[in-house]
Design a protein around this motif. Structure first.
Motif, PDB file in Angstrom:
ATOM      1  N   GLY A 214       0.818  -1.205   0.000  1.00 33.47           N
ATOM      2  CA  GLY A 214       0.000   0.000   0.000  1.00 33.47           C
ATOM      3  C   GLY A 214       0.849   1.251   0.000  1.00 33.47           C
ATOM      4  O   GLY A 214       2.080   1.192  -0.104  1.00 33.47           O
ATOM      5  N   ASN A 215       0.174   2.386   0.135  1.00 39.44           N
ATOM      6  CA  ASN A 215       0.838   3.681   0.104  1.00 39.44           C
ATOM      7  C   ASN A 215       0.461   4.503   1.331  1.00 39.44           C
ATOM      8  O   ASN A 215      -0.700   4.487   1.770  1.00 39.44           O
ATOM      9  CB  ASN A 215       0.437   4.460  -1.151  1.00 39.44           C
ATOM     10  CG  ASN A 215       0.878   3.774  -2.423  1.00 39.44           C
ATOM     11  OD1 ASN A 215       2.045   3.793  -2.782  1.00 39.44           O
ATOM     12  ND2 ASN A 215      -0.069   3.150  -3.115  1.00 39.44           N
ATOM     13  N   ILE A 216       1.446   5.214   1.870  1.00 40.02           N
ATOM     14  CA  ILE A 216       1.175   6.170   2.939  1.00 40.02           C
ATOM     15  C   ILE A 216       0.469   7.376   2.326  1.00 40.02           C
ATOM     16  O   ILE A 216       0.771   7.793   1.208  1.00 40.02           O
ATOM     17  CB  ILE A 216       2.489   6.612   3.625  1.00 40.02           C
ATOM     18  CG1 ILE A 216       3.147   5.421   4.324  1.00 40.02           C
ATOM     19  CG2 ILE A 216       2.237   7.739   4.610  1.00 40.02           C
ATOM     20  CD1 ILE A 216       2.379   4.878   5.508  1.00 40.02           C
ATOM     21  N   HIS A 217      -0.480   7.948   3.048  1.00 39.67           N
ATOM     22  CA  HIS A 217      -1.244   9.087   2.533  1.00 39.67           C
ATOM     23  C   HIS A 217      -0.303  10.224   2.131  1.00 39.67           C
ATOM     24  O   HIS A 217       0.686  10.503   2.821  1.00 39.67           O
ATOM     25  CB  HIS A 217      -2.223   9.580   3.604  1.00 39.67           C
ATOM     26  CG  HIS A 217      -3.279  10.493   3.070  1.00 39.67           C
ATOM     27  ND1 HIS A 217      -3.030  11.812   2.754  1.00 39.67           N
ATOM     28  CD2 HIS A 217      -4.591  10.278   2.781  1.00 39.67           C
ATOM     29  CE1 HIS A 217      -4.134  12.372   2.300  1.00 39.67           C
ATOM     30  NE2 HIS A 217      -5.102  11.463   2.305  1.00 39.67           N
ATOM     31  N   PRO A 218      -0.595  10.891   1.010  1.00 38.36           N
ATOM     32  CA  PRO A 218       0.271  11.988   0.540  1.00 38.36           C
ATOM     33  C   PRO A 218       0.497  13.094   1.564  1.00 38.36           C
ATOM     34  O   PRO A 218       1.504  13.806   1.496  1.00 38.36           O
ATOM     35  CB  PRO A 218      -0.486  12.524  -0.687  1.00 38.36           C
ATOM     36  CG  PRO A 218      -1.297  11.366  -1.164  1.00 38.36           C
ATOM     37  CD  PRO A 218      -1.686  10.603   0.060  1.00 38.36           C
ATOM     38  N   ASP A 219      -0.430  13.273   2.514  1.00 34.91           N
ATOM     39  CA  ASP A 219      -0.233  14.289   3.557  1.00 34.91           C
ATOM     40  C   ASP A 219       1.082  14.082   4.304  1.00 34.91           C
ATOM     41  O   ASP A 219       1.656  15.029   4.847  1.00 34.91           O
ATOM     42  CB  ASP A 219      -1.381  14.244   4.575  1.00 34.91           C
ATOM     43  CG  ASP A 219      -2.614  14.992   4.085  1.00 34.91           C
ATOM     44  OD1 ASP A 219      -2.542  15.612   3.011  1.00 34.91           O
ATOM     45  OD2 ASP A 219      -3.646  14.944   4.778  1.00 34.91           O
TER      46      ASP A 219
ATOM     47  N   PHE B 151      -5.377   4.710   1.171  1.00 36.57           N
ATOM     48  CA  PHE B 151      -4.081   4.986   1.786  1.00 36.57           C
ATOM     49  C   PHE B 151      -4.028   4.484   3.231  1.00 36.57           C
ATOM     50  O   PHE B 151      -5.058   4.214   3.851  1.00 36.57           O
ATOM     51  CB  PHE B 151      -3.797   6.491   1.770  1.00 36.57           C
ATOM     52  CG  PHE B 151      -3.750   7.095   0.401  1.00 36.57           C
ATOM     53  CD1 PHE B 151      -2.629   6.942  -0.401  1.00 36.57           C
ATOM     54  CD2 PHE B 151      -4.836   7.811  -0.095  1.00 36.57           C
ATOM     55  CE1 PHE B 151      -2.577   7.499  -1.666  1.00 36.57           C
ATOM     56  CE2 PHE B 151      -4.800   8.371  -1.364  1.00 36.57           C
ATOM     57  CZ  PHE B 151      -3.667   8.213  -2.150  1.00 36.57           C
ATOM     58  N   PHE B 152      -2.785   4.410   3.738  1.00 35.33           N
ATOM     59  CA  PHE B 152      -2.556   4.093   5.143  1.00 35.33           C
ATOM     60  C   PHE B 152      -1.995   5.326   5.845  1.00 35.33           C
ATOM     61  O   PHE B 152      -1.268   6.123   5.249  1.00 35.33           O
ATOM     62  CB  PHE B 152      -1.575   2.927   5.285  1.00 35.33           C
ATOM     63  CG  PHE B 152      -2.157   1.608   4.873  1.00 35.33           C
ATOM     64  CD1 PHE B 152      -2.858   0.832   5.782  1.00 35.33           C
ATOM     65  CD2 PHE B 152      -2.020   1.150   3.575  1.00 35.33           C
ATOM     66  CE1 PHE B 152      -3.407  -0.382   5.402  1.00 35.33           C
ATOM     67  CE2 PHE B 152      -2.560  -0.059   3.178  1.00 35.33           C
ATOM     68  CZ  PHE B 152      -3.261  -0.832   4.100  1.00 35.33           C
ATOM     69  N   CYS B 153      -2.350   5.460   7.125  1.00 36.60           N
ATOM     70  CA  CYS B 153      -1.871   6.578   7.936  1.00 36.60           C
ATOM     71  C   CYS B 153      -0.951   6.056   9.035  1.00 36.60           C
ATOM     72  O   CYS B 153      -1.295   5.074   9.713  1.00 36.60           O
ATOM     73  CB  CYS B 153      -3.041   7.316   8.584  1.00 36.60           C
ATOM     74  SG  CYS B 153      -4.012   8.314   7.449  1.00 36.60           S
ATOM     75  N   PRO B 154       0.197   6.688   9.238  1.00 36.29           N
ATOM     76  CA  PRO B 154       1.066   6.287  10.355  1.00 36.29           C
ATOM     77  C   PRO B 154       0.420   6.659  11.684  1.00 36.29           C
ATOM     78  O   PRO B 154      -0.339   7.628  11.776  1.00 36.29           O
ATOM     79  CB  PRO B 154       2.347   7.089  10.110  1.00 36.29           C
ATOM     80  CG  PRO B 154       1.922   8.256   9.285  1.00 36.29           C
ATOM     81  CD  PRO B 154       0.765   7.797   8.455  1.00 36.29           C
ATOM     82  N   ILE B 155       0.721   5.884  12.718  1.00 40.05           N
ATOM     83  CA  ILE B 155       0.116   6.083  14.035  1.00 40.05           C
ATOM     84  C   ILE B 155       1.156   6.690  14.977  1.00 40.05           C
ATOM     85  O   ILE B 155       2.261   6.158  15.100  1.00 40.05           O
ATOM     86  CB  ILE B 155      -0.391   4.744  14.596  1.00 40.05           C
ATOM     87  CG1 ILE B 155      -1.476   4.177  13.671  1.00 40.05           C
ATOM     88  CG2 ILE B 155      -0.925   4.917  16.010  1.00 40.05           C
ATOM     89  CD1 ILE B 155      -1.877   2.759  14.005  1.00 40.05           C
ATOM     90  N   PRO B 156       0.833   7.807  15.628  1.00 41.36           N
ATOM     91  CA  PRO B 156       1.813   8.437  16.526  1.00 41.36           C
ATOM     92  C   PRO B 156       2.073   7.600  17.770  1.00 41.36           C
ATOM     93  O   PRO B 156       1.195   6.878  18.249  1.00 41.36           O
ATOM     94  CB  PRO B 156       1.162   9.777  16.885  1.00 41.36           C
ATOM     95  CG  PRO B 156      -0.300   9.550  16.692  1.00 41.36           C
ATOM     96  CD  PRO B 156      -0.426   8.572  15.565  1.00 41.36           C
ATOM     97  N   GLU B 157       3.285   7.714  18.283  1.00 42.94           N
ATOM     98  CA  GLU B 157       3.686   6.953  19.467  1.00 42.94           C
ATOM     99  C   GLU B 157       2.910   7.390  20.701  1.00 42.94           C
ATOM    100  O   GLU B 157       2.592   6.585  21.575  1.00 42.94           O
ATOM    101  CB  GLU B 157       5.184   7.149  19.689  1.00 42.94           C
ATOM    102  CG  GLU B 157       5.808   6.202  20.671  1.00 42.94           C
ATOM    103  CD  GLU B 157       7.318   6.330  20.676  1.00 42.94           C
ATOM    104  OE1 GLU B 157       7.989   5.366  20.269  1.00 42.94           O
ATOM    105  OE2 GLU B 157       7.824   7.411  21.058  1.00 42.94           O
ATOM    106  N   LYS B 158       2.611   8.674  20.792  1.00 41.30           N
ATOM    107  CA  LYS B 158       1.809   9.176  21.908  1.00 41.30           C
ATOM    108  C   LYS B 158       1.018  10.394  21.455  1.00 41.30           C
ATOM    109  O   LYS B 158       1.312  10.998  20.424  1.00 41.30           O
ATOM    110  CB  LYS B 158       2.684   9.520  23.115  1.00 41.30           C
ATOM    111  CG  LYS B 158       3.812  10.485  22.830  1.00 41.30           C
ATOM    112  CD  LYS B 158       4.688  10.661  24.066  1.00 41.30           C
ATOM    113  CE  LYS B 158       5.895  11.546  23.764  1.00 41.30           C
ATOM    114  NZ  LYS B 158       6.757  11.720  24.950  1.00 41.30           N
TER     115      LYS B 158
END
Length: 717
Positions: A346-351, A373-380
Motif C-alpha cells: 500500500g501507500n502512505i497518505h500523501p499528507d 491509503f494508510f496513515c502512520p500512528i503516533p507513538e503518543k
C-alpha cells in the motif's frame, strides 16, 4: 448495636428490592436511549433459570458452604479476623453470599467492625425469611460485575452476548471471578489477572467435586471471546457528561439525578460518531506532521479493543482502527510505499510525504479515512482538540466531542476551554466594516507593513507590527483580505472604522471580551468553541444568533419539570448576513479554507491561527449546520511548525463533513432580494471578466462606485 438493626420480614426484603429506583435515561433526538444513570440496577432472574454449573462457579468463588450454613461461615470470619489483626485494618471480609446480599440491600460499603456486625445480623435474618434459592437468585441479580454490568443477566449479555442459560463452564468461572473486584479482575483492562482468577475458580470447582477432571481440562482450554462492551453513557461520553452536569445544576445534586428522570436531548448519534472519528484522525495526523515519533508496536498504543480471546489473550481491535506493522519499501517524490505484515502492499497518505522514513524501517499504520491509503500512528498523543456541531435553525447541539480520550481527561474542551481565536474573529470585524457604510466586499484595502506605537505598563514606548502569514500584496479587496486572512489589511480596516464601531459590533454579537485596542481584531480574545458556534450561527440564520441548546426537556412520572424552547435574537439584517456568508464562502472557494472545496457542497467558513501556532481553528457552515473545530495543547505550548488552522483544523472539518453531509443534503443559502452579484477583480476591486475575477455579493445600497456594472443572473451556489 442490635437496636440499630431494624427488624426485617420477607415482605420488607422484597419491598427494598423493588424500591430500587428506575434509572434516569437520556433520549437522543432520534428517540433512542443514549445513556442511563443509576445507583443500582437489577434484572430479575429465577433460580430455576440458572444452570447448575453457573451456581457452582459462584459457590466456588464466593461461598462454598452456602447451602450448609445459616447465613454466616465462622471459619471464613475467623480467617478474616486474623488477617485484619495482622494488617491493623479491615482488608478481608469473609462475607458469605447472604452477608453480601444484606450489605447490598441495607448497608453501606464502609469497612468498619460495626458495619460488619450489622451485616452478620441482617444475613441471619434474611436466612430465616428466604429460601437459599431465593437468596442466591437475588444475589446474582444485584451484584456488580464491572463494565456497567449489574446482575448476571447484564454481565452475560455484555461480556459474551449470551443469555445466562447458554453460559459455558469456562464463561461461568470468569463471571464468578469478577464480583470480588470488578476493576482489578476486569477481563478487558487486566486480562492476565482475570485469567488467573478464572483458573483458580475452575480449580476450586474441581476440588469441590462440582465438575469432572475432563470438564475442568476442557474449561481451562476453552476459547472464550470476551467483548469489550461499552456503556451508552461512555459511547457518547463528551455529550452525555455535559448533560449530566447540566442535570445536576437543574435538579440539585449528584444523587437525585439518578432516579427516574427522562431527559430529552439534542444528540444525533451519527453526528457524534463521525465527529469523534474525525477529531481522532485529525489529532493523530497533527501529531505526526508536527514531529511526533511513529509507533512501532500496537502494544504501545491504547487502541479501542473489540474483544479479547481467552486463553491466548489475543486482542481484536475495532475494524476501522485495526493497526498493522508495515515495512517501508520505497520513498520517493511520488510518495512512500509500504508492505504490511500480512503481505499486502500500500501507500502512505500523501499528507505525510514529507516525513523522513528509511527504506526497511518498520512502523505502525492503520487505514486512513480515505481507504486507498494508510496513515502512520503516533507513538503518543499530546495535542488535544474539540469539535461541536450546531443546528442553525434551532440552536440544537447535534454533537460535541471534547478531547481525544475521555479516560485521560474529562475536561470538555468544546465547552469549557477558553482559547484565543486568532483570525476566526475577522468576520465580525468585517461585519463592522460593512455596517459602517465605508466598505463593501470590493473596496480596495492597503496591504503593506504597518507599525503602531504604544506605551507599556513600565512607561516604555513599544511597537506593534502586525504580520501576514504570507508576504504583503500591496492592495487587495476587502473580500480577498478575508479569504486570504490578511492581517495588515484587517488592522487598517479596523483603524479606519474605529475601535468604537468594532466594540459596538462585538457587543451586538454577544462577545463580552473588552475591546480596548486593535489587537482584538486579530483574535487576541479567548472564547470556547461553543461560544464561537453561537456567534457564527448569526450568518447562516439570516442575521439571527441562536442560543445553543443541549436539553430539550426533563420529565419525571409524566410531568414536565423543565422545557427549553429555541432562543434567538436579531443581530444584523438578512442582507448583511448574506454578504458576510458569501465573503466566507470565498474563504473556501479561493482562500485559506480551500481544502473544504473538495466536498462539492455550499460551505462558508473561516480559519484561525494564534501567535506561535498555539491554536488552530476552523469554523465551517452550511445553510443548516455549523461545525467548529479547535486543536491545540492544554499547556498552551506551540503545536509545531505545522500547526495552523488551514493545515490541521480544516482537515478535521472535511473528514467529518465527508460522512455527515450525506445526512444533511446540499441546500443552498437563501439569497435575499436586495442582493446583487458582480464579477470583481480581487486585487483591483474593479468589475472585470479577467480569469482571476470572481463573483462578490453586494446590497443594492452599497454597490461598488464604478460606472460599469454587470447584470448577473445568479441562481445559486
Amino acid at each position: 448495636m442490635k437496636e440499630e438493626v431494624k427488624n426485617i420480614t420477607r415482605e420488607e426484603i422484597f419491598r427494598t428490592i423493588y424500591e430500587i429506583k428506575p434509572p434516569t435515561i437520556f433520549l437522543s433526538r432520534n428517540k433512542n436511549i443514549s445513556a442511563e444513570l443509576f445507583d443500582r440496577y437489577k434484572e430479575d432472574i429465577e433460580f430455576k433459570d440458572i444452570p447448575r454449573h453457573v451456581v457452582d462457579a459462584f459457590l466456588a468463588a464466593e461461598d462454598e458452604d452456602f447451602f450448609k450454613h445459616k447465613g454466616i461461615d465462622l471459619s471464613s470470619i475467623l480467617r478474616a479476623i486474623v488477617r485484619n489483626i495482622l494488617e491493623g485494618k479491615i482488608v478481608q471480609g469473609g462475607s458469605t453470599i447472604s452477608q453480601q446480599l444484606a450489605r447490598n440491600l441495607f448497608l453501606t460499603r464502609e469497612r468498619t467492625i460495626q458495619r460488619k456486625i450489622k451485616e452478620i445480623i441482617y444475613a441471619m435474618k434474611i436466612e430465616k425469611e428466604l429460601t437459599k434459592e431465593e437468596i442466591f437468585s437475588l444475589y446474582v441479580s444485584l451484584i456488580y460485575f464491572g463494565n456497567g454490568s449489574w446482575g448476571i443477566k447484564s454481565a452475560a449479555r455484555n461480556f459474551f452476548g449470551k443469555d445466562v442459560k447458554d453460559l459455558t463452564i469456562a464463561e461461568s468461572a470468569l463471571l464468578a471471578s469478577l464480583p470480588k473486584s470488578p476493576v482489578y479482575y476486569s477481563p478487558i483492562n487486566y486480562p492476565e489477572k482475570a485469567r488467573a482468577r478464572q483458573l483458580w475458580v475452575l480449580k476450586r470447582m474441581l476440588e469441590l467435586g462440582s465438575i469432572s477432571f475432563d470438564d475442568y481440562r476442557k474449561a481451562v482450554d476453552e476459547k472464550i471471546r470476551v467483548r469489550a462492551w461499552e456503556s451508552k453513557f461512555h459511547k457518547y461520553f463528551w455529550f452525555n457528561e455535559h448533560i449530566r452536569r447540566e442535570l445536576v445544576n437543574l435538579i440539585g445534586n449528584e444523587q437525585d439525578i439518578k432516579s427516574g428522570f427522562v431527559v430529552k436531548t439534542t444528540l444525533d448519534e451519527e453526528c457524534y460518531k463521525y465527529a469523534d472519528e474525525a477529531l481522532k484522525y485529525g489529532i493523530e495526523r497533527a501529531e505526526i506532521l508536527n514531529g511526533q515519533n511513529i509507533a512501532k508496536s500496537a502494544e504501545d498504543i491504547k487502541f479501542k479493543i473489540k474483544e479479547i480471546i481467552f486463553p491466548e489473550m489475543h486482542k481484536i481491535y475495532e475494524e476501522e482502527k485495526k493497526p498493522s506493522i508495515a515495512r517501508v519499501i520505497e520513498t520517493s517524490a511520488s510518495g512512500i510505499k509500504i508492505v504490511l505484515d500480512s503481505g499486502e502492499k500500500g501507500n502512505i497518505h500523501p499528507d505525510f510525504s514529507n516525513i523522513k522514513l528509511k527504506v526497511g524501517s518498520e512502523i505502525l499504520v492503520k487505514p486512513c479515512p480515505d481507504p486507498k491509503f494508510f496513515c502512520p500512528i503516533p507513538e503518543k498523543i499530546e495535542i488535544e482538540g474539540a469539535i461541536i456541531v450546531l443546528d442553525v435553525k434551532t440552536g440544537d447541539v447535534l454533537c460535541t466531542v471534547g478531547g481525544y480520550d475521555w479516560k485521560k481527561s474529562q475536561f470538555i474542551r468544546s465547552i469549557q476551554a477558553k482559547r484565543q481565536i486568532g483570525s476566526t474573529i475577522k468576520p465580525i470585524v468585517y461585519t463592522a466594516a460593512i455596517l459602517s457604510g465605508l466598505y463593501n466586499p470590493a473596496t480596495v484595502v492597503k496591504d503593506t507593513p504597518i507599525v503602531f506605537e504604544y506605551e507599556s505598563e513600565e512607561g516604555e514606548t513599544k511597537e506593534w507590527k502586525p504580520k501576514n502569514i504570507e508576504s504583503f500584496s500591496g492592495w487587495v479587496t476587502l473580500q480577498e483580505a478575508l479569504a486570504k486572512s490578511i492581517n495588515a489589511a484587517t488592522v487598517r480596516v479596523a483603524e479606519d472604522v474605529g475601535i468604537g464601531k468594532i466594540r459596538e459590533t462585538f457587543k451586538s454579537f454577544g462577545i463580552g471580551a473588552p475591546v480596548e485596542d486593535l489587537t482584538v481584531v486579530l483574535g487576541s480574545i479567548s472564547l470556547s468553541p461553543l461560544e464561537v458556534s453561537e456567534i457564527f450561527s448569526t450568518f447562516p440564520n439570516n442575521g439571527k444568533k441562536k442560543k445553543a441548546r443541549f436539553i430539550i426537556s426533563v420529565e419525571r412520572n409524566g410531568d414536565v419539570l423543565y422545557l427549553q424552547e429555541p432562543e434567538e435574537n436579531q443581530v444584523i439584517t438578512h442582507d448583511i448576513s448574506f454578504v458576510m456568508t458569501w465573503m466566507m464562502r470565498n474563504v473556501v472557494l479561493h482562500g485559506t479554507g480551500a481544502r473544504a472545496k473538495a466536498l462539492g457542497i455550499p460551505i462558508a467558513g473561516k480559519t484561525g491561527t494564534t501567535n506561535d501556532l498555539r491554536d488552530a481553528w476552523f469554523v465551517g457552515f452550511t445553510p443548516n449546520i455549523i461545525v467548529v473545530v479547535w486543536l491545540g495543547r492544554d499547556d498552551f505550548k506551540p503545536i509545531g511548525n505545522y500547526g495552523s488552522g488551514p493545515k490541521i483544523a480544516v482537515p478535521v472539518f472535511v473528514e467529518f463533513m465527508r460522512k455527515y453531509m450525506n445526512k444533511i443534503g446540499k441546500p443552498d443559502f437563501d439569497i435575499p432580494e436586495n442582493i446583487e452579484f458582480l464579477k470583481i477583480d480581487p486585487l483591483t476591486g474593479e468589475i472585470s471578466n479577467d480569469p482571476r475575477a470572481y463573483l462578490m455579493a453586494f446590497t443594492r445600497e452599497n454597490l461598488p462606485t464604478h460606472d460599469e456594472k454587470m447584470n448577473k443572473d445568479f441562481t445559486g451556489f
